[in-house]
Enzyme design. Structure first.
Site: not given
Length: 176
Positions: A115-116, A119, A125
Protein backbone atom coordinates in the site's frame (compact mmCIF):
# COMPACT_ATOMS: atom_id res chain seq x y z
CA UNK A 1 -0.81 -2.67 -60.18
CA UNK A 2 2.58 -2.07 -61.77
CA UNK A 3 3.41 0.52 -59.09
CA UNK A 4 2.68 -2.04 -56.34
CA UNK A 5 4.98 -4.58 -57.98
CA UNK A 6 7.75 -1.99 -58.34
CA UNK A 7 7.39 -0.93 -54.69
CA UNK A 8 7.37 -4.56 -53.56
CA UNK A 9 10.51 -5.24 -55.59
CA UNK A 10 12.21 -2.16 -54.11
CA UNK A 11 11.29 -3.25 -50.57
CA UNK A 12 12.55 -6.77 -51.25
CA UNK A 13 15.83 -5.41 -52.63
CA UNK A 14 16.23 -3.12 -49.63
CA UNK A 15 15.56 -6.02 -47.28
CA UNK A 16 18.15 -8.16 -49.05
CA UNK A 17 20.62 -5.28 -48.67
CA UNK A 18 19.95 -5.24 -44.93
CA UNK A 19 17.96 -2.00 -44.86
CA UNK A 20 14.81 -2.01 -42.78
CA UNK A 21 12.15 -0.08 -44.63
CA UNK A 22 9.36 -0.29 -42.11
CA UNK A 23 8.66 -2.14 -38.91
CA UNK A 24 5.30 -3.74 -38.19
CA UNK A 25 6.09 -4.52 -34.56
CA UNK A 26 6.07 -1.72 -32.01
CA UNK A 27 9.11 -1.14 -29.85
CA UNK A 28 8.73 -2.37 -26.31
CA UNK A 29 9.59 0.00 -23.53
CA UNK A 30 11.97 -1.00 -20.81
CA UNK A 31 10.44 -0.50 -17.38
CA UNK A 32 11.56 2.50 -15.37
CA UNK A 33 13.70 1.28 -12.47
CA UNK A 34 13.07 2.85 -9.06
CA UNK A 35 15.63 2.08 -6.39
CA UNK A 36 14.52 1.82 -2.78
CA UNK A 37 16.58 1.84 0.41
CA UNK A 38 15.19 -0.39 3.17
CA UNK A 39 18.26 -0.16 5.40
CA UNK A 40 16.36 1.90 7.98
CA UNK A 41 13.21 -0.23 7.96
CA UNK A 42 14.56 -2.14 10.96
CA UNK A 43 12.66 -5.42 11.56
CA UNK A 44 10.53 -4.84 8.44
CA UNK A 45 13.27 -5.11 5.78
CA UNK A 46 12.00 -8.44 4.43
CA UNK A 47 8.42 -7.12 4.35
CA UNK A 48 9.59 -4.09 2.37
CA UNK A 49 11.22 -6.41 -0.19
CA UNK A 50 8.00 -8.43 -0.32
CA UNK A 51 5.96 -5.26 -0.99
CA UNK A 52 8.27 -4.36 -3.87
CA UNK A 53 8.01 -7.86 -5.34
CA UNK A 54 4.21 -7.67 -5.17
CA UNK A 55 4.26 -4.59 -7.40
CA UNK A 56 6.90 -6.10 -9.69
CA UNK A 57 4.61 -9.08 -10.24
CA UNK A 58 1.67 -6.88 -11.27
CA UNK A 59 3.04 -3.97 -13.34
CA UNK A 60 5.29 -3.76 -16.39
CA UNK A 61 6.21 -0.08 -16.83
CA UNK A 62 8.05 0.31 -13.53
CA UNK A 63 10.23 -1.97 -11.43
CA UNK A 64 11.19 -1.58 -7.77
CA UNK A 65 14.74 -2.70 -6.98
CA UNK A 66 16.87 -2.53 -3.80
CA UNK A 67 19.41 0.27 -4.09
CA UNK A 68 22.91 -0.82 -5.02
CA UNK A 69 26.22 0.67 -3.90
CA UNK A 70 26.95 3.99 -5.53
CA UNK A 71 23.32 4.76 -6.40
CA UNK A 72 21.00 7.29 -4.82
CA UNK A 73 17.64 5.71 -3.94
CA UNK A 74 14.40 7.10 -5.31
CA UNK A 75 12.56 5.78 -2.26
CA UNK A 76 13.67 5.55 1.36
CA UNK A 77 11.80 3.32 3.82
CA UNK A 78 11.79 3.82 7.59
CA UNK A 79 10.16 2.19 10.62
CA UNK A 80 8.65 4.00 13.59
CA UNK A 81 5.92 3.64 16.22
CA UNK A 82 3.28 5.74 14.41
CA UNK A 83 0.83 4.86 11.64
CA UNK A 84 2.24 3.89 8.24
CA UNK A 85 2.52 6.90 5.94
CA UNK A 86 4.20 8.13 2.78
CA UNK A 87 5.62 11.43 1.55
CA UNK A 88 6.14 11.83 -2.16
CA UNK A 89 8.41 14.41 -3.73
CA UNK A 90 7.47 13.46 -7.30
CA UNK A 91 6.22 10.40 -9.11
CA UNK A 92 8.42 7.50 -8.00
CA UNK A 93 10.34 9.55 -5.45
CA UNK A 94 9.94 10.08 -1.72
CA UNK A 95 9.82 8.13 1.52
CA UNK A 96 7.47 5.96 3.49
CA UNK A 97 7.26 4.58 7.00
CA UNK A 98 6.28 1.12 8.18
CA UNK A 99 4.37 2.21 11.27
CA UNK A 100 4.24 -0.21 14.18
CA UNK A 101 0.86 1.13 15.32
CA UNK A 102 -0.90 -0.61 12.42
CA UNK A 103 1.26 -3.71 12.83
CA UNK A 104 0.42 -3.87 16.54
CA UNK A 105 -3.28 -3.61 15.71
CA UNK A 106 -2.97 -6.67 13.49
CA UNK A 107 -2.92 -5.25 9.96
CA UNK A 108 -1.22 -7.55 7.45
CA UNK A 109 2.36 -6.37 7.02
CA UNK A 110 2.80 -7.19 3.29
CA UNK A 111 -0.43 -5.25 2.60
CA UNK A 112 0.94 -2.24 4.48
CA UNK A 113 4.21 -2.35 2.52
CA UNK A 114 2.52 -2.75 -0.88
CA UNK A 115 0.00 0.00 0.00
CA UNK A 116 2.73 2.49 0.95
CA UNK A 117 4.74 1.68 -2.20
CA UNK A 118 1.49 2.37 -4.08
CA UNK A 119 1.61 5.99 -2.93
CA UNK A 120 5.11 6.43 -4.36
CA UNK A 121 3.81 4.91 -7.60
CA UNK A 122 1.16 7.63 -7.82
CA UNK A 123 -1.90 6.11 -6.13
CA UNK A 124 -3.97 8.01 -3.54
CA UNK A 125 -5.82 6.52 -0.60
CA UNK A 126 -9.28 5.25 -1.57
CA UNK A 127 -11.27 4.55 1.57
CA UNK A 128 -13.63 2.01 -0.02
CA UNK A 129 -13.44 -0.44 2.86
CA UNK A 130 -12.96 -3.25 0.33
CA UNK A 131 -10.23 -5.81 0.89
CA UNK A 132 -9.92 -6.17 -2.91
CA UNK A 133 -8.74 -2.54 -3.12
CA UNK A 134 -5.13 -2.33 -1.96
CA UNK A 135 -5.38 1.44 -1.67
CA UNK A 136 -8.37 1.20 0.68
CA UNK A 137 -5.72 0.86 3.39
CA UNK A 138 -6.96 0.76 6.95
CA UNK A 139 -10.61 1.19 5.89
CA UNK A 140 -10.54 -2.53 4.98
CA UNK A 141 -10.95 -4.91 7.93
CA UNK A 142 -7.91 -5.84 10.01
CA UNK A 143 -8.51 -9.42 8.86
CA UNK A 144 -7.79 -8.45 5.21
CA UNK A 145 -4.69 -10.21 3.88
CA UNK A 146 -4.91 -9.10 0.24
CA UNK A 147 -1.57 -7.42 -0.50
CA UNK A 148 -2.01 -7.19 -4.28
CA UNK A 149 -3.24 -4.23 -6.32
CA UNK A 150 -6.45 -4.83 -8.25
CA UNK A 151 -6.44 -4.50 -12.04
CA UNK A 152 -7.51 -0.83 -11.93
CA UNK A 153 -4.72 0.07 -9.51
CA UNK A 154 -2.11 -1.79 -11.58
CA UNK A 155 -3.37 -0.17 -14.80
CA UNK A 156 -3.12 3.29 -13.22
CA UNK A 157 0.49 2.65 -12.17
CA UNK A 158 1.35 1.36 -15.64
CA UNK A 159 -0.22 4.49 -17.14
CA UNK A 160 1.70 6.71 -14.70
CA UNK A 161 5.00 5.26 -15.92
CA UNK A 162 4.15 4.87 -19.60
CA UNK A 163 6.06 8.05 -20.50
CA UNK A 164 9.47 6.39 -20.15
CA UNK A 165 9.13 4.79 -23.56
CA UNK A 166 12.21 4.01 -25.59
CA UNK A 167 12.07 3.49 -29.32
CA UNK A 168 14.26 1.04 -31.20
CA UNK A 169 16.41 2.58 -33.95
CA UNK A 170 15.09 2.16 -37.45
CA UNK A 171 16.26 3.11 -40.93
CA UNK A 172 13.80 4.45 -43.52
CA UNK A 173 14.25 4.48 -47.29
CA UNK A 174 12.62 7.17 -49.37
CA UNK A 175 11.08 5.28 -52.29
CA UNK A 176 9.55 7.09 -55.28
Amino acid sequence: MILRRVLAALCAAAALAGVQVISATPATAAPRILYYDASQAQEFVSVVHQGAQIWNSRVTNVRLEPVTAGRTPNIRVYADNNWPRAQTTSLGNGRWWMGRQAVNQGYYQPRIAAHEFGHLLGLPDRRTGLCADLMSGSSAPVSCTNAYPNSREAATVNANFRTSVSVAPEAYVWAP
